[in-house]
Design a protein around this motif. Structure first.
Motif, PDB file in Angstrom:
ATOM      1  N   SER A 247       0.878  -1.306  -0.015  1.00 10.21           N
ATOM      2  CA  SER A 247       0.123  -0.254   0.031  1.00 10.21           C
ATOM      3  C   SER A 247       1.069   1.167  -0.017  1.00 10.21           C
ATOM      4  O   SER A 247       0.507   2.321  -0.704  1.00 10.21           O
ATOM      5  CB  SER A 247      -1.031  -0.087   1.052  1.00 10.21           C
ATOM      6  N   ASP A 248       1.984   1.167   0.486  1.00 10.67           N
ATOM      7  CA  ASP A 248       2.996   2.432   0.529  1.00 10.67           C
ATOM      8  C   ASP A 248       3.164   2.776  -0.792  1.00 10.67           C
ATOM      9  O   ASP A 248       3.365   3.890  -1.398  1.00 10.67           O
ATOM     10  CB  ASP A 248       4.337   2.052   1.451  1.00 10.67           C
ATOM     11  N   ARG A 249       3.892   1.520  -1.777  1.00  8.26           N
ATOM     12  CA  ARG A 249       4.159   2.088  -2.929  1.00  8.26           C
ATOM     13  C   ARG A 249       2.941   2.529  -4.093  1.00  8.26           C
ATOM     14  O   ARG A 249       3.127   2.956  -4.877  1.00  8.26           O
ATOM     15  CB  ARG A 249       4.913   0.797  -3.481  1.00  8.26           C
ATOM     16  N   LEU A 250       1.814   1.849  -3.753  1.00  5.58           N
ATOM     17  CA  LEU A 250       0.448   2.063  -4.387  1.00  5.58           C
ATOM     18  C   LEU A 250       0.144   3.704  -4.470  1.00  5.58           C
ATOM     19  O   LEU A 250      -0.271   4.086  -5.391  1.00  5.58           O
ATOM     20  CB  LEU A 250      -0.563   1.401  -3.780  1.00  5.58           C
ATOM     21  N   ASP A 251       0.576   4.307  -3.237  1.00  3.93           N
ATOM     22  CA  ASP A 251       0.348   5.764  -3.353  1.00  3.93           C
ATOM     23  C   ASP A 251       1.348   6.408  -4.178  1.00  3.93           C
ATOM     24  O   ASP A 251       2.524   6.713  -3.708  1.00  3.93           O
ATOM     25  CB  ASP A 251       0.337   6.023  -1.816  1.00  3.93           C
TER      26      ASP A 251
ATOM     27  N   SER B  79      -1.491  -5.924   0.284  1.00  6.23           N
ATOM     28  CA  SER B  79      -2.791  -5.737  -0.373  1.00  6.23           C
ATOM     29  C   SER B  79      -3.118  -6.978  -0.984  1.00  6.23           C
ATOM     30  O   SER B  79      -2.472  -7.751  -1.477  1.00  6.23           O
ATOM     31  CB  SER B  79      -2.584  -4.575  -1.634  1.00  6.23           C
ATOM     32  N   ASN B  80      -4.668  -6.932  -0.887  1.00  6.91           N
ATOM     33  CA  ASN B  80      -5.267  -8.330  -1.479  1.00  6.91           C
ATOM     34  C   ASN B  80      -5.769  -7.906  -2.932  1.00  6.91           C
ATOM     35  O   ASN B  80      -5.793  -6.889  -3.324  1.00  6.91           O
ATOM     36  CB  ASN B  80      -6.336  -8.810  -0.614  1.00  6.91           C
ATOM     37  N   LEU B  81      -6.270  -9.227  -3.555  1.00  6.07           N
ATOM     38  CA  LEU B  81      -6.776  -9.069  -4.924  1.00  6.07           C
ATOM     39  C   LEU B  81      -7.875  -8.078  -5.160  1.00  6.07           C
ATOM     40  O   LEU B  81      -8.036  -7.387  -6.062  1.00  6.07           O
ATOM     41  CB  LEU B  81      -7.361 -10.465  -5.279  1.00  6.07           C
ATOM     42  N   ASP B  82      -8.908  -8.165  -4.219  1.00  2.68           N
ATOM     43  CA  ASP B  82      -9.734  -7.157  -4.225  1.00  2.68           C
ATOM     44  C   ASP B  82      -9.595  -5.518  -4.405  1.00  2.68           C
ATOM     45  O   ASP B  82     -10.292  -4.868  -4.725  1.00  2.68           O
ATOM     46  CB  ASP B  82     -11.115  -7.502  -3.167  1.00  2.68           C
ATOM     47  N   GLN B  83      -8.520  -5.308  -3.727  1.00  2.18           N
ATOM     48  CA  GLN B  83      -7.918  -3.817  -3.780  1.00  2.18           C
ATOM     49  C   GLN B  83      -7.159  -3.682  -5.201  1.00  2.18           C
ATOM     50  O   GLN B  83      -7.219  -2.658  -5.371  1.00  2.18           O
ATOM     51  CB  GLN B  83      -6.906  -3.792  -2.498  1.00  2.18           C
ATOM     52  N   LEU B  84      -6.651  -4.605  -5.541  1.00  3.31           N
ATOM     53  CA  LEU B  84      -5.743  -4.531  -6.787  1.00  3.31           C
ATOM     54  C   LEU B  84      -6.336  -4.821  -7.879  1.00  3.31           C
ATOM     55  O   LEU B  84      -5.962  -4.282  -9.199  1.00  3.31           O
ATOM     56  CB  LEU B  84      -4.349  -5.340  -6.565  1.00  3.31           C
ATOM     57  N   SER B  85      -7.594  -5.428  -7.788  1.00  3.18           N
ATOM     58  CA  SER B  85      -8.067  -5.817  -9.400  1.00  3.18           C
ATOM     59  C   SER B  85      -8.721  -4.614 -10.104  1.00  3.18           C
ATOM     60  O   SER B  85      -8.476  -4.372 -11.129  1.00  3.18           O
ATOM     61  CB  SER B  85      -9.631  -6.652  -8.927  1.00  3.18           C
TER      62      SER B  85
END
Lengths: 100, 407
Positions: free
Chosen positions: B248-252, B292-298
Motif C-alpha cells: 500500500s505504501d508503493r501504491l500511493d 494488499s489483496n486481490l480485491d484492492q488490486l483488481s
C-alpha cells in the motif's frame, strides 16, 4: 509549490498553443514566459514528477479474432481543428501517478 | 501469536464463479535449514553475477526452478477462465502475526523471524541459517522471486551518474550528504497478472481528406476537410505479465506527497525469468511485505488492462489520422491469473527536511534486472528561482523587442 508549478506548466502549454495558432508572433510571447518555462523544465529534470511506468505500451499483449466495421457517415469541410473533437483513443486512466 | 514449525493452512480450490481458484506454489517447500547439496552448509546467498544461489563455504552454485515453468504460468492465456491465483497471492489474514517462531531443525532452539523485514534468521545457538519458504497468509512469502543480476557497483555508478547530471540546482545539503555507496538492495512486492478478455469498442473516427489555408481578415488560417466514419472493433485480447505494486505504501503515487512514481517508472521487469521462492535469495537484501489483496488490486489491474486494450487497438486505426472518439468500451475479463512476486530494486533514498520540519523522501532507483535508472533530486529552490528570474528578465526584454517588431 506544486500548484504554482502546475500553473506555470499550464501557462507554458497555453503559450505553446497560442504560438502555433498565431504563427510567428507567438515566438515573442514564448520569450515573455521564458523564466517560467525554465523553472518548469528544471523542476521536471530534477524531480521527475511526470515520470511513470507506461503500462499501456510497455506491457506485452496480443489481439486475436479482430472484427472491423468502418461505416462512412458524412464528409465535413472547413474544420478548424487538426484532430477530431473529443479524441480519446490514446487516453490513459490507470496511471496512479497524481501529477497535479 | 507466535507459532512453532509453521504449517501453511491448506487452501481448498473453489469452483464458484467469483471465488478464485488457488493453485499451490509452495508444494515441497520446507521451513528451517536449507542446506547446500554438496557440503551441507546453510550459509547460502545469491551470486548477483550469475543469478544463482551460492554456498558460502564450498562455492557450489545452483538455480531454483524457473517459476513460470514450474507453475505453468506461460500456459495459453486464451484458455484462462475465472480467477486463478497462486497460493502466495491469497488474501492476507488480518490476524496472522508478523512475528513467527521456528524451532531450529539443527539444535532445537527457538528462533524468532520478523516477517515484516525478512523470512530468514540465524539460530543464536548453532549459527545455522533458518529460512521460511512455506506460505503463511500474511503476505510475507510470495509465489516467485526475480533474483538481482545488476551488481551493486553497477547500481552505484548509475546512481552517481544520474545525480551527477543534476548537481547544479540540487539542494546544497543533499550535495554534501550524497554518497551513492549508500544504495540498498530491496525486493519489492508486486502482483503479476495475465488477463484473457474480449473487447468491443464503438465510436467515431475521422480521416483527413484535405488541408488548406484560408484568409480571415489579414490573417492566414488552417482549415481541414475530413470524412467521418462509425467505427467498431471487436476482438479477443491477451495481456501478459501486467505488473502492479502490491504494497500500500508503493501504491500511493501522489507526487506532491511522495516520490513512489520513481520506483514505478523503472518497470517493466523480465518476470518470465523469475524462480520459485527461496528465502536464500534474500540474504544480504531487504524486502517489503505485500499488504494488499486481490480485491484492492483488481480495479487497478482491470483499468490498466483497458488502457492496454485501447492503445493496442490503435494498430487497426491507422486510417483515422484525425483520431477516434470511442463512445462505448466494453472489456469483458473472462479469465485472470495472479501470482505474487518479489522484484529486485537498488534504492538510494534521501530524507529531505525543510525549514518547517516537514520531510520528503526522495529516491533514486535502479531496476536490478534491466539497469533502468530514475530518480528525484531535492532542489535548491532559492537558487532555481533566482536563475529563473534572470532568465525571465532577459526573456522579457527579448520578447518585448520581438513583439514590437512583429516576430
Amino acid at each position: 509549490m506544486l500548484t504554482h508549478f502546475a500553473w506555470m506548466t499550464a501557462s507554458g502549454q497555453l503559450i505553446a498553443a497560442s504560438s502555433s495558432d498565431e504563427g510567428s508572433r507567438g515566438f515573442g510571447l514564448v520569450f515573455l514566459l521564458s523564466g517560467f518555462i525554465f523553472y518548469a523544465a528544471i523542476y521536471l529534470r530534477y524531480r521527475n514528477v511526470d515520470k511513470r511506468h507506461k503500462h499501456e505500451s510497455e506491457t506485452e499483449s496480443a489481439m486475436f479474432n479482430m472484427q472491423e466495421t468502418n461505416d462512412f457517415v458524412v464528409s465535413k469541410t472547413g474544420l478548424t481543428n487538426s484532430k477530431i473533437a473529443g479524441a480519446n483513443n490514446n487516453v490513459v486512466r490507470g496511471a496512479r501517478r497524481k501529477f497535479f | 501469536m507466535p507459532t512453532d514449525d509453521v504449517e501453511p493452512e491448506a487452501q481448498p480450490a473453489t469452483s464458484t464463479e467469483d471465488a478464485p481458484n488457488v493453485f499451490r506454489t509452495d508444494d515441497g517447500a520446507q521451513d528451517g535449514l536449507a542446506k547446500c547439496a554438496r557440503c551441507g552448509a546453510t550459509e547460502i546467498s545469491l551470486n548477483v553475477a550469475t543469478g544463482n544461489l551460492r554456498c558460502g563455504f564450498c562455492r557450489f552454485e545452483w538455480a531454483t526452478d524457473n517459476a513460470i515453468e514450474a507453475f505453468n504460468l506461460n500456459g495459453d492465456i486464451s484458455k484462462l477462465s475465472g480467477i486463478l491465483v497462486g497460493s502466495g497471492s491469497s488474501d492476507i489474514v488480518p490476524s496472522t502475526e508478523e512475528i513467527l517462531t521456528f524451532k531450529c531443525s539443527a539444535c532445537g532452539a527457538e528462533v524468532v523471524i520478523d516477517t515484516n523485514n525478512s523470512t530468514q534468521a540465524r539460530c543464536h545457538w548453532c549459527r545455522n541459517t533458518l529460512s521460511m519458504n512455506q506460505q503463511v497468509p500474511n503476505g510475507a512469502v510470495p509465489d516467485m522471486i526475480l533474483p538481482f543480476t545488476v551488481e551493486k557497483s553497477t547500481a552505484v555508478e548509475k546512481i552517481a551518474s544520474f545525480v551527477g547530471k543534476r548537481k547544479f540546482f540540487a539542494h546544497p545539503k543533499f550535495r554534501a550528504e550524497f554518497n551513492a555507496e549508500n544504495v540498498m538492495g530491496v525486493y519489492l512486492p508486486y502482483m503479476v497478472v495475465d488477463i484473457n478478455a474480449h473487447a468491443r469498442m464503438t465510436g467515431e473516427g475521422e480521416h483527413q481528406t484535405r488541408s488548406y489555408t484560408v484568409k480571415v481578415g489579414d490573417k492566414q488560417e488552417q482549415r481541414y476537410d475530413a470524412d467521418l466514419f462509425n467505427v467498431v472493433r471487436e476482438f479477443d485480447i491477451q495481456v501478459n505479465d501486467l505488473t502492479v505494486e502490491s504494497s500500500s505504501d508503493r501504491l500511493d503515487q501522489n507526487t506532491s506527497q511522495n516520490s513512489n512514481n520513481i520506483i514505478n517508472t523503472i518497470m517493466p521487469f523480465d518476470v518470465e525469468n523469475s524462480v520459485r521462492y527461496d528465502s536464500n535469495y534474500l540474504a544480504g537484501f531487504t524486502s517489503e511485505r505485500r499488504d494488499s489483496n486481490l480485491d484492492q488490486l483488481s480495479p487497478i489491474a482491470h483499468t490498466q488492462a483497458e488502457d492496454i486494450t485501447r492503445h493496442r487497438v490503435n494498430d487497426s486505426l491507422a486510417f483515422y489520422d484525425r483520431g477516434v472518439r470511442w463512445t462505448a468500451e466494453e472489456v469483458d475479463v473472462r479469465g485472470q491469473r495472479w501470482v505474487s512476486a518479489y522484484l529486485p530494486v537498488w534504492l538510494y533514498s534521501y530524507q529531505q527536511r525543510n525549514s518547517s520540519g516537514k520531510t520528503f523522501l526522495h529516491y533514486v532507483a535502479v531496476n536490478a534486472r534491466t539497469g533502468e535508472t530514475m530518480g528525484s533530486v531535492p532542489l535548491h529552490q532559492s537558487k532555481l528561482l533566482l536563475v529563473a528570474g534572470v532568465v525571465q528578465l532577459v526573456g522579457t526584454v527579448i520578447g518585448l523587442v520581438l513583439v514590437a517588431v512583429g516576430i
